[in-house]
Design a protein around this motif. Structure first.
Motif, PDB file in Angstrom:
ATOM      1  N   SER A 114      30.644  -7.999 -21.953  1.00 47.80           N
ATOM      2  CA  SER A 114      31.297  -7.489 -23.164  1.00 47.80           C
ATOM      3  C   SER A 114      31.241  -5.970 -23.083  1.00 47.80           C
ATOM      4  O   SER A 114      30.378  -5.405 -22.404  1.00 47.80           O
ATOM      5  N   ALA A 115      32.168  -5.309 -23.769  1.00 44.44           N
ATOM      6  CA  ALA A 115      32.181  -3.840 -23.740  1.00 44.44           C
ATOM      7  C   ALA A 115      30.887  -3.303 -24.346  1.00 44.44           C
ATOM      8  O   ALA A 115      30.317  -2.313 -23.873  1.00 44.44           O
ATOM      9  N   ARG A 116      30.406  -3.973 -25.357  1.00 42.36           N
ATOM     10  CA  ARG A 116      29.174  -3.522 -26.007  1.00 42.36           C
ATOM     11  C   ARG A 116      27.993  -3.594 -25.039  1.00 42.36           C
ATOM     12  O   ARG A 116      27.157  -2.690 -24.983  1.00 42.36           O
ATOM     13  N   ALA A 117      27.928  -4.684 -24.251  1.00 41.87           N
ATOM     14  CA  ALA A 117      26.828  -4.829 -23.281  1.00 41.87           C
ATOM     15  C   ALA A 117      26.887  -3.698 -22.259  1.00 41.87           C
ATOM     16  O   ALA A 117      25.860  -3.106 -21.899  1.00 41.87           O
ATOM     17  N   ALA A 118      28.091  -3.373 -21.788  1.00 37.69           N
ATOM     18  CA  ALA A 118      28.220  -2.307 -20.791  1.00 37.69           C
ATOM     19  C   ALA A 118      27.790  -0.979 -21.394  1.00 37.69           C
ATOM     20  O   ALA A 118      27.088  -0.184 -20.757  1.00 37.69           O
ATOM     21  N   SER A 119      28.184  -0.744 -22.631  1.00 37.14           N
ATOM     22  CA  SER A 119      27.863   0.521 -23.262  1.00 37.14           C
ATOM     23  C   SER A 119      26.365   0.649 -23.575  1.00 37.14           C
ATOM     24  O   SER A 119      25.745   1.684 -23.309  1.00 37.14           O
ATOM     25  N   GLY A 126      28.304 -14.350 -18.238  1.00 41.51           N
ATOM     26  CA  GLY A 126      28.003 -13.747 -16.947  1.00 41.51           C
ATOM     27  C   GLY A 126      26.527 -13.883 -16.650  1.00 41.51           C
ATOM     28  O   GLY A 126      25.789 -14.537 -17.393  1.00 41.51           O
ATOM     29  N   ILE A 127      26.099 -13.268 -15.554  1.00 39.36           N
ATOM     30  CA  ILE A 127      24.674 -13.276 -15.229  1.00 39.36           C
ATOM     31  C   ILE A 127      24.096 -11.931 -15.631  1.00 39.36           C
ATOM     32  O   ILE A 127      24.791 -10.917 -15.618  1.00 39.36           O
ATOM     33  N   VAL A 152       3.829 -10.129 -21.100  1.00 36.00           N
ATOM     34  CA  VAL A 152       5.085  -9.777 -20.442  1.00 36.00           C
ATOM     35  C   VAL A 152       5.722  -8.642 -21.233  1.00 36.00           C
ATOM     36  O   VAL A 152       5.862  -8.745 -22.451  1.00 36.00           O
ATOM     37  N   VAL A 153       6.082  -7.570 -20.549  1.00 36.61           N
ATOM     38  CA  VAL A 153       6.646  -6.399 -21.216  1.00 36.61           C
ATOM     39  C   VAL A 153       8.097  -6.236 -20.774  1.00 36.61           C
ATOM     40  O   VAL A 153       8.378  -6.137 -19.575  1.00 36.61           O
ATOM     41  N   PHE A 154       9.018  -6.198 -21.742  1.00 35.58           N
ATOM     42  CA  PHE A 154      10.434  -6.034 -21.408  1.00 35.58           C
ATOM     43  C   PHE A 154      10.670  -4.601 -20.934  1.00 35.58           C
ATOM     44  O   PHE A 154      10.195  -3.649 -21.546  1.00 35.58           O
ATOM     45  N   SER A 155      11.446  -4.453 -19.836  1.00 32.59           N
ATOM     46  CA  SER A 155      11.742  -3.108 -19.343  1.00 32.59           C
ATOM     47  C   SER A 155      13.195  -2.728 -19.589  1.00 32.59           C
ATOM     48  O   SER A 155      13.500  -1.814 -20.348  1.00 32.59           O
ATOM     49  N   GLU A 156      14.121  -3.412 -18.935  1.00 30.95           N
ATOM     50  CA  GLU A 156      15.545  -3.117 -19.115  1.00 30.95           C
ATOM     51  C   GLU A 156      16.349  -4.281 -18.543  1.00 30.95           C
ATOM     52  O   GLU A 156      15.771  -5.259 -18.079  1.00 30.95           O
ATOM     53  N   LEU A 157      17.665  -4.186 -18.551  1.00 29.75           N
ATOM     54  CA  LEU A 157      18.444  -5.261 -17.938  1.00 29.75           C
ATOM     55  C   LEU A 157      19.790  -4.766 -17.444  1.00 29.75           C
ATOM     56  O   LEU A 157      20.298  -3.742 -17.889  1.00 29.75           O
ATOM     57  N   SER A 158      20.350  -5.521 -16.491  1.00 31.87           N
ATOM     58  CA  SER A 158      21.707  -5.260 -16.014  1.00 31.87           C
ATOM     59  C   SER A 158      22.577  -6.410 -16.504  1.00 31.87           C
ATOM     60  O   SER A 158      22.237  -7.568 -16.297  1.00 31.87           O
ATOM     61  N   PRO A 159      23.698  -6.119 -17.148  1.00 30.25           N
ATOM     62  CA  PRO A 159      24.579  -7.211 -17.587  1.00 30.25           C
ATOM     63  C   PRO A 159      25.511  -7.609 -16.450  1.00 30.25           C
ATOM     64  O   PRO A 159      26.718  -7.678 -16.601  1.00 30.25           O
ATOM     65  N   ARG A 160      24.941  -7.894 -15.293  1.00 28.10           N
ATOM     66  CA  ARG A 160      25.689  -8.170 -14.058  1.00 28.10           C
ATOM     67  C   ARG A 160      24.667  -8.561 -12.992  1.00 28.10           C
ATOM     68  O   ARG A 160      23.471  -8.455 -13.257  1.00 28.10           O
TER      69      ARG A 160
END
Ligand code: ATP
Ligand code: GAR
Ligand code: MG
Length: 390
Positions: free
Chosen positions: A95-100, A253-254, A266-274
């Motif tokens: 989604s555009a929001r995820a990319a942004s 998507g993945i 478990v500590v969340f760091s970041e993610l790639s929407p891809r």
């Protein structure tokens, strides 16, 4: 004529494998990047060369090709343009929001920590050296300083003593992308290990691959492996957090969701929407790679339960200098490590030039244990050499 038309924004190694997966399902792919002959362009139907940060050029490409799916492959994209086209009815993956949000560390951090209440490292943002010092007071030392816009460890440093703060700030400013002179100062998490949890969001719901362990240097991945033994409790915690984020981001998507794992947390760091670079290991480890899964989720195809064949590892093949004339040698020496009990593969990305630490390929290996697979993958990677020509 074709199943769907895809406009791929970014054409590196991850895009190349994604193109191969989508071509197998009969898609037509236009691969875009800022330089000609990028890896994914070599396997796509058409290509376009322009900077993904150039709003006008990005707009033109979308209008020219009118794709069914706009698929970001890198982080640095003029995401406002994606939002405009999504508003007009185009599909942006996921989604555009995820990319942004994910292009900006501060936006995704706010979503994760504040809105969704996920456990993250302590952090502060800073726009001057003065604020960096205040941030470090808040997080304590060591701390990690990263530009809010950057990837693959660019402009990132771990600071252990107060006198290193200035150097870290200068390095972040010198290597940041985009026009915001802003960093995140993060508490250093002394994790036992870190993982990428590949999370698939499709029409059928949310599902997960086995966690991928990895080792990073200079903020860039060196080796990854699957599976990573985790207690059920910690894995469930990671899954719950990943589900919350991907459901909030929406789309199909993945996603490569990154976590630090300490003794009991478990500590969340970041993610790639891809697809994620550490997920290259899935090219050998699973019945469906992360690229196949991304393709299926995007195209609305069924996602079966993913099967892990067994312990598997990947090790990167890096260049050590800048060059335009070079050869890749030793493929046969690397592949000969394969046997009746162990698979060995090498993927050469086909990047047209090298630079120091640039990832040019990856070696993949299976083994009786993760340790054995890692050792074999490292060995295979070390046997592939780049010959620099004068
Ligand atoms: N707060 C932290 N505590 C400990 N280690 C960290 C921290 N932040 C980052 N690191 C280390 O640096 C690596 C890269 O960090 P991060 O994923 O934030 O950078 P990145 O530039 O977004 O990389 P990529 O785009 O390749 O995912 C992490 O995988 C981890 O090994
Ligand atoms: N961590 C993000 C990541 O791994 N991205 C991958 O690296 C390429 C850029 O490589 P390059 O800098 O060598 O051109 C990107 O296009 C993508 O495939
Ligand atoms: Mg990362």
């Amino acid at each position: 004529m074709f199943t769907a038309k895809i406009l791929l924004l970014g054409s590196g190694e991850l895009g190349k494998e994604f193109v191969i997966s989508t071509k197998r399902y009969g898609c037509y792919v236009v691969a875009c990047d800022s330089y000609a002959n990028a890896p994914a362009m070599q396997v796509a139907d058409e290509s376009e060369v322009f900077s993904m940060l150039d709003a006008g050029a990005l707009r033109n490409a979308i209008e020219k090709h009118r794709p069914d799916f706009i698929v970001p492959e890198i982080e640095a994209i003029r995401t406002e343009v994606l939002q405009d086209f999504e508003d007009k009815g185009f599909t942006v993956v996921p989604s555009a929001r995820a990319a942004s949000l994910t292009m900006n560390r501060d936006r995704i951090r706010e979503l994760a920590a504040t809105e969704l209440g996920l456990r993250t490292s302590k952090y502060r943002y800073a726009e001057s050296l003065e604020e960096v010092r205040e941030g470090a007071e808040h997080t304590g030392l060591p701390c990690v300083i990263k530009p809010v816009m950057s990837s693959s460890g660019k402009g990132q440093s771990t600071v252990r003593t107060p006198d290193q703060l200035e150097l870290a700030w200068n390095d972040a400013v010198a290597n940041m992308r985009g026009d915001r002179k802003k960093v995140i100062v993060e508490e250093f998490i002394a994790f036992e290990y870190e993982i990428t949890l590949l999370t698939i969001r499709s029409r059928e719901g949310v599902s997960f691959c086995e966690p991928i362990g990895h080792r990073q240097e200079r903020g860039d991945y060196q080796e990854s492996w699957q599976p990573t033994p985790m207690t059920e409790k910690l894995l469930d915690d990671a899954k719950e957090m990943a589900r919350k984020v991907v459901d909030n981001l929406g789309g199909y998507g993945i996603f490569g969701v990154e976590f630090f794992v300490t003794r009991d947390e478990v500590v969340f760091s970041e993610l790639s929407p891809r697809p994620h670079d550490t997920g290259l290991v899935t090219l050998l480890s699973q019945n469906l790679s992360e690229f196949d899964l991304h393709a299926r989720a995007v195209l609305g195809l069924p996602i079966p339960q993913v099967r892990l064949h067994g312990p598997t590892a990947s090790a990167v093949i890096l260049a050590d200098r800048e060059a335009e004339r070079f050869t890749i040698q030793g493929l046969s020496n690397a592949l000969v490590l394969g046997s009746a009990d162990a698979d060995v593969e090498v993927r050469i990305f086909g990047k047209p030039t090298t630079r120091k630490h640039r990832r040019m390929g990856v070696a993949l290996a299976s083994g009786g244990t993760v340790e054995e697979a890692r050792e074999r993958a490292r060995q295979a990677a070390s046997r592939v050499q780049i010959g620099y020509e004068p």
